[in-house]
Write a protein that holds these residues in place. Structure first.
Motif, PDB file in Angstrom:
ATOM      1  N   ASP A   1       0.979  -1.356   0.035  1.00 13.72           N
ATOM      2  CA  ASP A   1      -0.148   0.009   0.041  1.00 13.72           C
ATOM      3  C   ASP A   1       0.880   1.209  -0.375  1.00 13.72           C
ATOM      4  N   ASP A   2       0.881   2.140  -1.076  1.00 13.24           N
ATOM      5  CA  ASP A   2       1.166   3.283  -1.384  1.00 13.24           C
ATOM      6  C   ASP A   2       0.440   4.274  -1.081  1.00 13.24           C
ATOM      7  N   LEU A   3       0.489   4.841   0.402  1.00 17.94           N
ATOM      8  CA  LEU A   3       0.127   6.325   1.065  1.00 17.94           C
ATOM      9  C   LEU A   3       0.320   7.089   0.347  1.00 17.94           C
ATOM     10  N   ARG A   4       1.393   7.707  -0.052  1.00 17.92           N
ATOM     11  CA  ARG A   4       1.377   8.723  -0.776  1.00 17.92           C
ATOM     12  C   ARG A   4       0.697   8.809  -1.788  1.00 17.92           C
TER      13      ARG A   4
ATOM     14  N   PRO B   1       4.173  -9.281   9.214  1.00 14.44           N
ATOM     15  CA  PRO B   1       3.778  -8.599   8.531  1.00 14.44           C
ATOM     16  C   PRO B   1       3.707  -7.034   7.852  1.00 14.44           C
ATOM     17  N   SER B   2       2.750  -6.877   6.970  1.00 16.63           N
ATOM     18  CA  SER B   2       3.601  -5.545   5.799  1.00 16.63           C
ATOM     19  C   SER B   2       2.897  -4.342   5.941  1.00 16.63           C
ATOM     20  N   PRO B   3       3.745  -3.665   6.852  1.00 18.50           N
ATOM     21  CA  PRO B   3       3.243  -2.190   6.323  1.00 18.50           C
ATOM     22  C   PRO B   3       2.443  -1.558   5.859  1.00 18.50           C
ATOM     23  N   ALA B   4       2.090  -0.532   6.128  1.00 18.15           N
ATOM     24  CA  ALA B   4       1.827   0.536   4.986  1.00 18.15           C
ATOM     25  C   ALA B   4       3.326   1.777   4.777  1.00 18.15           C
ATOM     26  N   TYR B   5       3.715   2.170   3.340  1.00 14.42           N
ATOM     27  CA  TYR B   5       4.314   2.916   3.274  1.00 14.42           C
ATOM     28  C   TYR B   5       4.396   4.360   2.399  1.00 14.42           C
ATOM     29  N   PHE B   6       4.958   5.439   2.659  1.00 18.20           N
ATOM     30  CA  PHE B   6       4.589   6.145   2.507  1.00 18.20           C
ATOM     31  C   PHE B   6       5.905   7.300   1.915  1.00 18.20           C
ATOM     32  N   HIS B   7       6.494   7.429   0.580  1.00 21.33           N
ATOM     33  CA  HIS B   7       8.103   7.411  -0.038  1.00 21.33           C
ATOM     34  C   HIS B   7       7.209   9.007  -0.291  1.00 21.33           C
ATOM     35  N   HIS B   8       8.268   9.706   0.590  1.00 17.30           N
ATOM     36  CA  HIS B   8       8.219  11.498   1.143  1.00 17.30           C
ATOM     37  C   HIS B   8       9.265  11.892   0.031  1.00 17.30           C
ATOM     38  N   ASP B   9       8.933  12.819  -1.168  1.00 21.01           N
ATOM     39  CA  ASP B   9      10.432  14.034  -1.639  1.00 21.01           C
ATOM     40  C   ASP B   9      11.941  14.268  -1.232  1.00 21.01           C
ATOM     41  N   LEU B  10      12.338  14.371  -1.973  1.00 24.23           N
ATOM     42  CA  LEU B  10      14.075  14.933  -1.576  1.00 24.23           C
ATOM     43  C   LEU B  10      14.132  15.810  -1.822  1.00 24.23           C
ATOM     44  N   VAL B  11      14.804  16.378  -0.398  1.00 24.29           N
ATOM     45  CA  VAL B  11      15.603  17.616  -0.514  1.00 24.29           C
ATOM     46  C   VAL B  11      16.884  17.287  -1.083  1.00 24.29           C
ATOM     47  N   ARG B  12      16.967  17.911  -2.311  1.00 22.45           N
ATOM     48  CA  ARG B  12      17.517  18.058  -3.275  1.00 22.45           C
ATOM     49  C   ARG B  12      18.778  19.003  -3.070  1.00 22.45           C
ATOM     50  N   ASP B  13      18.317  20.138  -2.608  1.00 30.07           N
ATOM     51  CA  ASP B  13      18.858  21.456  -3.058  1.00 30.07           C
ATOM     52  C   ASP B  13      18.370  22.680  -1.948  1.00 30.07           C
ATOM     53  N   ALA B  14      18.474  22.373  -0.704  1.00 31.26           N
ATOM     54  CA  ALA B  14      17.877  23.587  -0.200  1.00 31.26           C
ATOM     55  C   ALA B  14      17.117  24.838  -0.560  1.00 31.26           C
ATOM     56  N   ALA B  15      18.533  25.505  -0.759  1.00 29.86           N
ATOM     57  CA  ALA B  15      18.040  26.574  -1.542  1.00 29.86           C
ATOM     58  C   ALA B  15      16.853  26.997  -2.765  1.00 29.86           C
ATOM     59  N   VAL B  16      16.841  25.927  -3.655  1.00 34.47           N
ATOM     60  CA  VAL B  16      16.216  25.624  -4.840  1.00 34.47           C
ATOM     61  C   VAL B  16      14.702  24.876  -4.488  1.00 34.47           C
TER      62      VAL B  16
END
Ligand code: GLU
Length: 286
Positions: free
Chosen positions: A192-195, A260-275
């Motif tokens: 389950d992809d909660l995103r 057991p299988s948990p649910a998953y939430f894959h969040h955005d990556l912080v690629r470049d803080a300034a931008v």
């Protein structure tokens, strides 16, 4: 169930809102994860590898785990002794406290659980679901660089007498999953992809016979993580989108190890803080 909600395990609902007010520069929709008030918050965890200081991506990850889980379990992923340092663990803990992102209970250390990982590997070995791989790094790189040879079974790559010679000389093997066989045993898996609110079908095409125990440490990221999430009662794994592909491996290992299988939430990556920090979608519990 309210319209527009997708049911996921543990009575967590997800809904995507179209709304630009949350940040004027945002080009992405915020994600609203609604946790039913009738059920306890999901159990989440934040699992840094103490190979360096806490960085912005870590802090964001801890924030997501904390928001969605009402606090989180802090797990220190320190199986790789050559790269991990206790001083970094201490610094990470101090920084999380400074950021007011307290974890629940005592931190959990993977390095204290090596016996449990060995048992999990033994269970896979007993069912012939893994095989020893004696390839050196250079040989493996050679195989993978041949375009017609996508990630494949590697047990046939060196002749049996050479395997025997390496074993007699005391070379420790890595242990690889017999993926085709595993998929035969565990059919129709999904997670389950909660995103996105979607149920994702298992797809191992990118992985081949994945290493489940490295020769130098006797376990791997994949094996340890599924054992830990089960031991810690994690019901919602929150982590960066860079690890999304690994979730297929984890789901398969959970099925093979009867976890057991948990649910998953894959969040955005912080690629470049300034931008790009204004483009992060921070999940919000409604
Ligand atoms: N320890 C891993 C890392 O620092 C994260 C593991 C996970 O969240 O599954 O990238």
């Amino acid at each position: 169930m309210a319209r527009g909600y997708t049911r996921a395990p543990h009575l967590v609902y997800i809904r995507r809102h179209r709304c630009r007010q949350w940040h004027p520069n945002s080009t992405v929709d915020p994600i609203i994860v609604t946790v039913s008030p009738a059920t306890p918050a999901p159990v989440t965890r934040f699992a840094p590898s103490p190979t360096g200081l806490l960085h912005l991506g870590h802090a964001y990850s801890a924030l997501v785990a904390s928001r969605l889980g009402d606090g989180y379990i802090l797990r220190i992923d320190d199986i790789d002794k050559t790269r991990c340092r206790p001083a970094f663990t201490e610094a990470i803990c101090r920084d999380l406290e400074f950021l007011n992102l307290p974890w629940r209970g005592d931190p959990v250390f993977q390095s204290h659980r090596m016996t449990v990982y060995e048992e999990a590997l033994a269970s896979l070995r007993a069912r012939d679901l893994v095989y020893p791989c004696y390839l050196t790094r250079a040989e493996l790189a050679n195989i993978l660089s041949a375009p017609q040879e996508a990630p494949v079974a590697t047990d046939a790559a060196i002749p049996a007498d050479e395997v025997a010679r390496r074993s007699e000389q005391g070379m420790s093997p890595a242990w690889r999953l017999r993926t085709a066989r595993a998929l035969d045993l565990a059919r129709h898996l999904s997670w389950d992809d909660l995103r996105t609110g979607q149920r994702r079908q298992l797809d191992m095409t990118a992985h081949g016979d994945v290493v489940v125990a490295r020769r130098d440490i006797g376990t791997s990221y994949h094996l340890s993580v599924v054992v830990d999430d089960s031991l810690d009662g994690v019901t919602l794994v929150t982590r960066g989108a860079d690890l999304e592909d690994s979730t297929h491996v984890h789901r398969l290992l959970q099925a093979l190890l009867d976890l057991p299988s948990p649910a998953y939430f894959h969040h955005d990556l912080v690629r470049d803080a300034a931008v790009s920090y204004t483009h992060l979608t921070l999940p919000t519990k409604a």
